[in-house]
Design a protein around this motif. Structure first.
Motif, mmCIF file in Angstrom:
data_model
loop_
_atom_site.group_PDB
_atom_site.id
_atom_site.type_symbol
_atom_site.label_atom_id
_atom_site.label_comp_id
_atom_site.label_asym_id
_atom_site.label_seq_id
_atom_site.Cartn_x
_atom_site.Cartn_y
_atom_site.Cartn_z
ATOM 1 N N ASN A 123 46.417 44.575 39.910
ATOM 2 C CA ASN A 123 47.158 43.325 39.787
ATOM 3 C C ASN A 123 47.831 42.963 41.112
ATOM 4 O OD1 ASN A 123 48.256 41.228 37.810
ATOM 5 N ND2 ASN A 123 50.166 42.048 38.650
ATOM 6 N N ASP A 124 48.394 43.960 41.784
ATOM 7 C CA ASP A 124 49.038 43.720 43.082
ATOM 8 C C ASP A 124 48.007 43.302 44.130
ATOM 9 O OD1 ASP A 124 51.470 44.411 41.971
ATOM 10 O OD2 ASP A 124 51.430 46.473 42.744
ATOM 11 N N LEU A 125 46.841 43.936 44.128
ATOM 12 C CA LEU A 125 45.798 43.601 45.096
ATOM 13 C C LEU A 125 45.322 42.155 44.923
ATOM 14 C CD1 LEU A 125 43.609 46.844 44.967
ATOM 15 C CD2 LEU A 125 44.981 46.065 46.901
ATOM 16 N N LEU A 126 45.314 41.702 43.678
ATOM 17 C CA LEU A 126 44.819 40.364 43.386
ATOM 18 C C LEU A 126 45.890 39.285 43.549
ATOM 19 C CD1 LEU A 126 42.623 41.242 40.295
ATOM 20 C CD2 LEU A 126 41.786 40.438 42.520
ATOM 21 N N ALA A 127 47.096 39.686 43.908
ATOM 22 C CA ALA A 127 48.168 38.708 44.105
ATOM 23 C C ALA A 127 47.855 37.773 45.268
ATOM 24 C CB ALA A 127 49.497 39.416 44.345
ATOM 25 N N ASP A 128 47.218 38.315 46.308
ATOM 26 C CA ASP A 128 46.922 37.533 47.511
ATOM 27 C C ASP A 128 45.429 37.343 47.732
ATOM 28 O OD1 ASP A 128 49.686 37.328 48.258
ATOM 29 O OD2 ASP A 128 49.579 39.415 48.925
ATOM 30 N N ASN A 129 44.622 37.739 46.763
ATOM 31 C CA ASN A 129 43.167 37.633 46.898
ATOM 32 C C ASN A 129 42.563 37.041 45.637
ATOM 33 O OD1 ASN A 129 42.608 39.216 49.532
ATOM 34 N ND2 ASN A 129 43.881 40.627 48.350
ATOM 35 N N LYS A 130 41.682 36.073 45.806
ATOM 36 C CA LYS A 130 41.016 35.503 44.639
ATOM 37 C C LYS A 130 40.075 36.512 44.018
ATOM 38 C CE LYS A 130 38.398 31.549 42.948
ATOM 39 N NZ LYS A 130 37.811 30.224 43.241
ATOM 40 N N TYR A 131 39.327 37.215 44.879
ATOM 41 C CA TYR A 131 38.376 38.228 44.429
ATOM 42 C C TYR A 131 38.679 39.548 45.135
ATOM 43 C CZ TYR A 131 35.807 34.154 42.694
ATOM 44 O OH TYR A 131 35.447 33.004 42.038
ATOM 45 N N LEU A 132 37.930 40.561 44.848
ATOM 46 C CA LEU A 132 38.221 41.887 45.394
ATOM 47 C C LEU A 132 38.042 41.960 46.906
ATOM 48 C CD1 LEU A 132 36.632 44.076 42.592
ATOM 49 C CD2 LEU A 132 39.056 43.633 42.984
ATOM 50 N N LEU A 133 37.142 41.134 47.449
ATOM 51 C CA LEU A 133 36.942 41.108 48.891
ATOM 52 C C LEU A 133 37.594 39.880 49.530
ATOM 53 C CD1 LEU A 133 33.258 42.338 49.421
ATOM 54 C CD2 LEU A 133 35.366 43.654 49.155
ATOM 55 N N GLY A 134 38.581 39.336 48.887
ATOM 56 C CA GLY A 134 39.248 38.155 49.428
ATOM 57 C C GLY A 134 38.795 36.901 48.718
ATOM 58 N N ASP A 135 38.347 35.920 49.486
ATOM 59 C CA ASP A 135 37.913 34.651 48.893
ATOM 60 C C ASP A 135 36.453 34.656 48.477
ATOM 61 O OD1 ASP A 135 40.409 33.466 49.184
ATOM 62 O OD2 ASP A 135 39.965 32.736 51.202
ATOM 63 N N GLN A 136 35.720 35.688 48.853
ATOM 64 C CA GLN A 136 34.276 35.712 48.578
ATOM 65 C C GLN A 136 33.956 36.554 47.350
ATOM 66 O OE1 GLN A 136 31.837 36.954 51.869
ATOM 67 N NE2 GLN A 136 29.926 36.458 50.814
ATOM 68 N N PHE A 137 33.288 35.934 46.394
ATOM 69 C CA PHE A 137 32.804 36.663 45.218
ATOM 70 C C PHE A 137 31.686 37.605 45.647
ATOM 71 C CE2 PHE A 137 30.073 37.263 41.549
ATOM 72 C CZ PHE A 137 30.977 37.498 40.524
ATOM 73 N N SER A 138 31.641 38.779 45.052
ATOM 74 C CA SER A 138 30.624 39.762 45.412
ATOM 75 C C SER A 138 30.246 40.596 44.195
ATOM 76 C CB SER A 138 31.128 40.693 46.528
ATOM 77 O OG SER A 138 32.120 41.582 46.021
ATOM 78 N N LEU A 139 29.307 41.490 44.401
ATOM 79 C CA LEU A 139 28.864 42.378 43.319
ATOM 80 C C LEU A 139 29.997 43.299 42.869
ATOM 81 C CD1 LEU A 139 26.076 42.645 41.926
ATOM 82 C CD2 LEU A 139 25.741 44.731 43.248
ATOM 83 N N ALA A 140 30.981 43.508 43.717
ATOM 84 C CA ALA A 140 32.156 44.284 43.313
ATOM 85 C C ALA A 140 32.833 43.620 42.120
ATOM 86 C CB ALA A 140 33.132 44.398 44.484
ATOM 87 N N ASP A 141 32.901 42.298 42.150
ATOM 88 C CA ASP A 141 33.531 41.558 41.050
ATOM 89 C C ASP A 141 32.681 41.587 39.792
ATOM 90 O OD1 ASP A 141 35.808 40.510 42.664
ATOM 91 O OD2 ASP A 141 34.168 39.572 43.763
#
Length: 211
Positions: A123-141
């Motif tokens: 939850n804290d990591l996503l406070a400043d990031n839309k997706y896990l790698l920032g603004d870019q959606f990826s297979l991580a998501d």
């Protein structure tokens, strides 16, 4: 040629479909599960039509799709390493948080009904990031969001509002075109509505206060 997936809509197979759609890897569903080459006869299981390789376990399948994709979406080597780490984390750690199992492997509850330090960190990591790698959606998501989204799908009384950034993230991922294509429009619309009901920022009282 692409890949052939042995799976069904009621299993974890759709997360593989989602990953393939996002990566634009041609995928077809096996018409007959009786020929499933999984050593334990489980699904999902994937056969690479080009190499003949058999891949099982959803995380391993996603990583194989990542290697097979012709376009990495502009991800750097460091990004790809992060994607692989998140995919493994989803299978090794998040799965066990989302689904509590009996010794014989039957799911009886979800660990998301109680506070959890790992989900709090997410939850804290996503406070400043839309997706896990920032603004870019990826297979991580694909990997992480799939497991999270299974929870309100199967435990319909769940309330995740203690993690508002996670709820927002889940809704963003569930709203993607290829999520709906993989999991079905009915599932997609149910999840979006369910997550919107958990969104504390929208629970405004008559005079703008929270209730």
């Amino acid at each position: 040629m692409g890949v052939t997936l042995y799976g069904s809509q009621g299993s974890r197979s759709p997360l593989v479909n989602w990953g393939a759609y996002e990566l634009k890897v041609p995928l077809k569903m096996a018409p007959d599960l009786s020929s499933n080459p999984h050593p334990f006869r489980q699904i999902p299981c994937l056969v690479d039509d080009d190499s003949g390789a058999t891949v099982f376990e959803s995380g391993a399948i996603l990583l194989h799709l990542l290697d097979k994709a012709e376009d990495s979406g502009g991800l750097s080597d460091a990004d790809i390493a992060s994607v692989k780490s998140w995919v493994v984390w989803a299978n090794a750690s998040l799965d066990q948080i989302c689904f509590l199992e009996t010794p014989d492997g039957k799911v009886y509850d979800t660990g998301l009904k109680k506070p959890n330090r790992r989900i709090e960190t997410l939850n804290d990591l996503l406070a400043d990031n839309k997706y896990l790698l920032g603004d870019q959606f990826s297979l991580a998501d694909v990997a992480v969001a799939s497991y999270l989204l299974y929870v309100p799908q199967f435990f319909r009384d769940i309330d995740l509002s203690r993690w508002p950034n996670v709820v927002r993230y889940m809704k963003d991922c569930a709203s993607r075109e290829y999520y709906g294509k993989a999991f079905g429009e009915n599932v997609q619309q149910f999840l979006i509505a369910s997550l919107e009901s958990m969104d504390g920022s929208k629970k405004q009282g008559m005079f703008g206060g929270l209730f």
